[in-house]
Design a protein around this motif. Structure first.
Motif, PDB file in Angstrom:
ATOM      1  N   ARG A  81       0.848  -1.192   0.000  1.00  0.00           N
ATOM      2  CA  ARG A  81       0.000   0.000   0.000  1.00  0.00           C
ATOM      3  C   ARG A  81       0.884   1.242   0.000  1.00  0.00           C
ATOM      4  NH1 ARG A  81      -2.843  -3.062  -1.455  1.00  0.00           N
ATOM      5  NH2 ARG A  81      -4.885  -3.780  -0.760  1.00  0.00           N
ATOM      6  N   ARG A 119       1.069   5.693   0.171  1.00  0.00           N
ATOM      7  CA  ARG A 119       0.421   6.965   0.496  1.00  0.00           C
ATOM      8  C   ARG A 119       1.361   8.083   0.049  1.00  0.00           C
ATOM      9  NH1 ARG A 119      -1.904   7.231   6.357  1.00  0.00           N
ATOM     10  NH2 ARG A 119      -3.147   5.561   5.410  1.00  0.00           N
ATOM     11  N   LEU A 170       2.346  12.011   0.438  1.00  0.00           N
ATOM     12  CA  LEU A 170       2.192  13.278   1.152  1.00  0.00           C
ATOM     13  C   LEU A 170       2.570  14.395   0.187  1.00  0.00           C
ATOM     14  CD1 LEU A 170       3.662  12.493   4.694  1.00  0.00           C
ATOM     15  CD2 LEU A 170       1.362  12.135   3.795  1.00  0.00           C
ATOM     16  N   ARG A 217       6.461   9.838  -1.184  1.00  0.00           N
ATOM     17  CA  ARG A 217       5.686   8.606  -1.308  1.00  0.00           C
ATOM     18  C   ARG A 217       6.142   7.594  -0.266  1.00  0.00           C
ATOM     19  NH1 ARG A 217       3.067   6.148  -5.977  1.00  0.00           N
ATOM     20  NH2 ARG A 217       3.818   7.826  -7.306  1.00  0.00           N
ATOM     21  N   VAL A 267      -1.856  -0.366   6.600  1.00  0.00           N
ATOM     22  CA  VAL A 267      -2.442   0.934   6.927  1.00  0.00           C
ATOM     23  C   VAL A 267      -1.869   1.472   8.235  1.00  0.00           C
ATOM     24  CG1 VAL A 267      -4.595   2.096   7.558  1.00  0.00           C
ATOM     25  CG2 VAL A 267      -4.541   0.547   5.598  1.00  0.00           C
ATOM     26  N   LEU A 274       1.504   2.928   7.427  1.00  0.00           N
ATOM     27  CA  LEU A 274       1.372   4.194   6.696  1.00  0.00           C
ATOM     28  C   LEU A 274       0.951   5.312   7.639  1.00  0.00           C
ATOM     29  CD1 LEU A 274      -0.395   3.074   3.371  1.00  0.00           C
ATOM     30  CD2 LEU A 274       2.027   3.626   3.704  1.00  0.00           C
ATOM     31  N   ASP A 275      -0.015   5.010   8.507  1.00  0.00           N
ATOM     32  CA  ASP A 275      -0.490   6.027   9.452  1.00  0.00           C
ATOM     33  C   ASP A 275       0.649   6.519  10.344  1.00  0.00           C
ATOM     34  OD1 ASP A 275      -3.036   5.891   8.467  1.00  0.00           O
ATOM     35  OD2 ASP A 275      -3.823   4.598  10.060  1.00  0.00           O
ATOM     36  N   GLU A 277       3.184   8.551   8.296  1.00  0.00           N
ATOM     37  CA  GLU A 277       2.646   9.869   7.948  1.00  0.00           C
ATOM     38  C   GLU A 277       2.761  10.811   9.145  1.00  0.00           C
ATOM     39  OE1 GLU A 277      -1.364   9.991   6.387  1.00  0.00           O
ATOM     40  OE2 GLU A 277      -1.525  12.156   6.776  1.00  0.00           O
ATOM     41  N   VAL A 304      -2.806  14.931   1.098  1.00  0.00           N
ATOM     42  CA  VAL A 304      -2.515  13.503   0.999  1.00  0.00           C
ATOM     43  C   VAL A 304      -3.151  12.953  -0.266  1.00  0.00           C
ATOM     44  CG1 VAL A 304      -2.938  11.250   2.068  1.00  0.00           C
ATOM     45  CG2 VAL A 304      -2.403  13.220   3.502  1.00  0.00           C
ATOM     46  N   ASP A 305      -2.424  12.078  -0.956  1.00  0.00           N
ATOM     47  CA  ASP A 305      -2.937  11.345  -2.117  1.00  0.00           C
ATOM     48  C   ASP A 305      -3.572  12.261  -3.170  1.00  0.00           C
ATOM     49  OD1 ASP A 305      -1.955   8.960  -1.180  1.00  0.00           O
ATOM     50  OD2 ASP A 305      -3.769   8.418  -0.133  1.00  0.00           O
TER      51      ASP A 305
END
Lengths: 396, 396
Positions: free
Chosen positions: A179, A181, A183, A225, A237, A240-241, A244, A258-259
């Motif tokens: 996955r 994400r 920024l 990324r 997830v 990623l959280d 971030e 984001v994204d």
């Protein structure tokens, strides 16, 4: 796992269409950890398509053929794949029925040509996603595989994400979930980002998961990324959280979104949540700001409008920017007014100096920016810098 | 004469950059009557670049390598070509000197890395055009040839047009001069153009010279491309002139421009010549018209500005468009005012109905257009249709 992409169509070679499909597929493959070492464009010629696919099968485990699945005589991808598989084309009645239904439901007449799209190589099976009249194909060749998808980007993407990517995952025996994400940042150069995030990047180089990469994207800013590889979705997830949060802590309000968020969507959301409306004086930006904002807020409910015209006011660039922001706010009766004013030669400022101003509910503030004196780039950078100034003021 | 294009760079495979260079080169080759059957993208990997170039040399007479000529360790195109030529890299002092001068003239320090760009294979010679620090190369391999150009589009184009295209012409022994002209049209569908020009196209199919081709380009209209092949430049230009006259006779004012002209440049030129200035009421178009016009007339001397905002007026769409065109003309004190108004549900008009209006020196006129109800496309088509309406009125 190596996957090669073959884009098929004479119009690609002639430069009538730029092959952006291969770039998109390449990005998806990279994100999934699948190597793509070669991407080839070839015209609508049987022998050359055949040679290209055979060559690709020699050096790769999977080949994605993109294009040439239409109903006309030019569209020969199905025929070539049948030859490579050593099989024959056969009418697939299920596909034929879907094509008939496609035309009926739109009240359009189907030409007999369209049934060519239902002829697929024996041994191949159709990709279930079929948003148009072209059937995508999965064609096993020994322990390797050829996929065929149409060149229409929306159809290709649906088939790729729905069938090809999971199938490649199964074939590579890769059970990990990947996955990503992104920024979105604005206001710091790539070298600056690399410095602030340097020790974290080094740490992750040792740990291996997640990974960080920077991607400069002009006036869209620099993207950071984060890619996480885990056993399941929930774990990815969580990683990623956490990452971030850590990066936001290091970069502060340089991260604007984001994204899929853009500077415009972020600023319009902030305004909406604070019950504010926006007006812009477009002397420097010449309508570009309006075009970008109204592309999202097309009913002009939050972005209430703009005045476009040359800057005829007197005074320093700082004074002119402040006055214009206040004036347009009053004129259009909005909560916020934005304006820019470029320094004139007699101000003793270097070329490219621009004052950007925002008036929020009667409190105006201006900041000096050094932009490029090139008019086109000054326009573009003024738009983004003005939106970013407002974003920071509204978030403060 | 067959020419293959090899685009080099891992960022192309990863989809970070879309390879538009190959499309551009492909278009130029096609225009010059040179076949390009394959175009390959390959990453920054020695073995894979070498295999790709060798394979290309087997099936083509010339190979254009694009990218990988920079100063970093990733940039290995020079090294790979030396290997394919069976030669060694040697410092070319003339190139080294040009690189030093490049940095000196910009007051920038040169890193030692940059001198890597002066190392070229023995037997190759440098392309004289060198707008940056990367030297393009012409590298003979037997009776075939490898060209190397940087991936920066402006540098690549200058080298391609200045050296590679003439060199390919000489090598193909092709003495013919090929010249093209593009007639830009708006307001007629491709099927309509094909019908009106049908008998002429058939005639030219028999004659063989010049040739005609259509190219649909969305809101930029449909391009009619005339290509003439002659012994000399003057003869080619005579044929293009005669064919342009003939087509203009058949199509009338559907032809709005030639080659690099756009709807904006044509309309701004017409206004300037007639001593008129322009103002626009951007309710439907949301700033898009201003952004396009001010991109050319950035000082806003002929295009004097616009008001952007939602359409709050009452009345039918025809009345609102007419009133807005007159109002914005008076407000900004210009010769011409333009406006659009979309039909509201209570007007009994089909969705997508838009009135476009122009007020020229006090005489206002509106026309109904059926556009798509999709907001984004309605904006774009309104911009072009409004400009085209004004063009026709000013040309009448």
């Amino acid at each position: 796992m190596r996957c090669e992409i073959v884009a098929i169509g004479t119009e690609l070679l002639l430069g009538i269409i730029v092959d952006s499909n291969s770039a998109w597929i390449g990005e998806q493959l990279a994100l999934a950890g699948i190597d793509s070492h070669f991407q080839v464009k070839v015209g609508d010629n049987f022998g050359r398509i055949e040679a290209t696919i055979r060559h690709a099968l020699e050096r790769s485990d999977a080949v994605i053929c993109c294009g040439g699945l239409g109903p006309t005589q030019d569209d020969i991808t199905r025929d070539v794949i049948a030859r490579v598989m050593g099989s024959e084309l056969r009418r697939d009645e299920a596909i034929a029925e879907r094509i008939r239904t496609y035309f009926q439901s739109r009240g359009r007449a189907m030409s007999q040509n369209n049934l060519r799209q239902a002829e697929i190589p024996a041994g191949a099976h159709a990709i279930p996603q079929m948003p148009g009249t072209a059937a995508g194909l999965v064609c096993p060749v020994g322990d390797k595989v050829i996929y065929a998808v149409p060149g229409v980007p929306a159809e290709m993407r649906e088939m790729f994400l729905g069938t090809i990517l999971p199938d490649l995952g199964r074939r590579s025996g890769q059970s990990a979930v990947i996955r990503a994400r992104v920024l979105r940042t604005w206001g710091m150069a790539e070298s600056g980002l690399a410095e602030v995030l340097g020790s974290r990047v080094e740490e992750l180089d040792r740990l291996g998961n997640p990974t960080l990469a920077f991607q400069a994207s002009g006036i869209e800013g620099i993207k950071v990324r984060i890619v996480a590889k885990c056993d399941d979705e929930a774990a990815a997830v969580r990683i990623l959280d956490a990452e971030e949060k850590l990066i936001r802590g290091l970069l502060g309000d340089v991260v604007f979104g984001v994204d899929e968020q853009t500077m415009e969507t972020v600023v319009l959301d902030l305004l909406r949540r604070q019950g504010l409306t926006l007006a812009v004086a477009e002397t420097v930006t010449g309508g570009l700001m309006s075009a970008r904002l109204s592309a999202i807020d097309w009913a002009m409910e939050t972005f209430r409008g703009a005045t476009v015209g040359p800057d005829a006011a007197v005074g320093s660039s700082e004074q002119r920017a402040l006055a214009a922001a206040t004036r347009v706010r009053q004129q259009l009766g909005t909560g916020v007014g934005l304006a820019a004013a470029a320094a004139r030669p007699d101000e003793g400022l270097p070329p490219g100096a621009v004052f950007l101003a925002a008036d929020i509910s009667g409190t105006a503030r201006a900041e000096k920016f050094m932009l490029t004196p090139d008019r086109r780039r000054m326009r573009e950078f003024s738009v983004i810098s003005l939106l970013n100034l407002l974003r920071r003021m509204l978030s403060a």
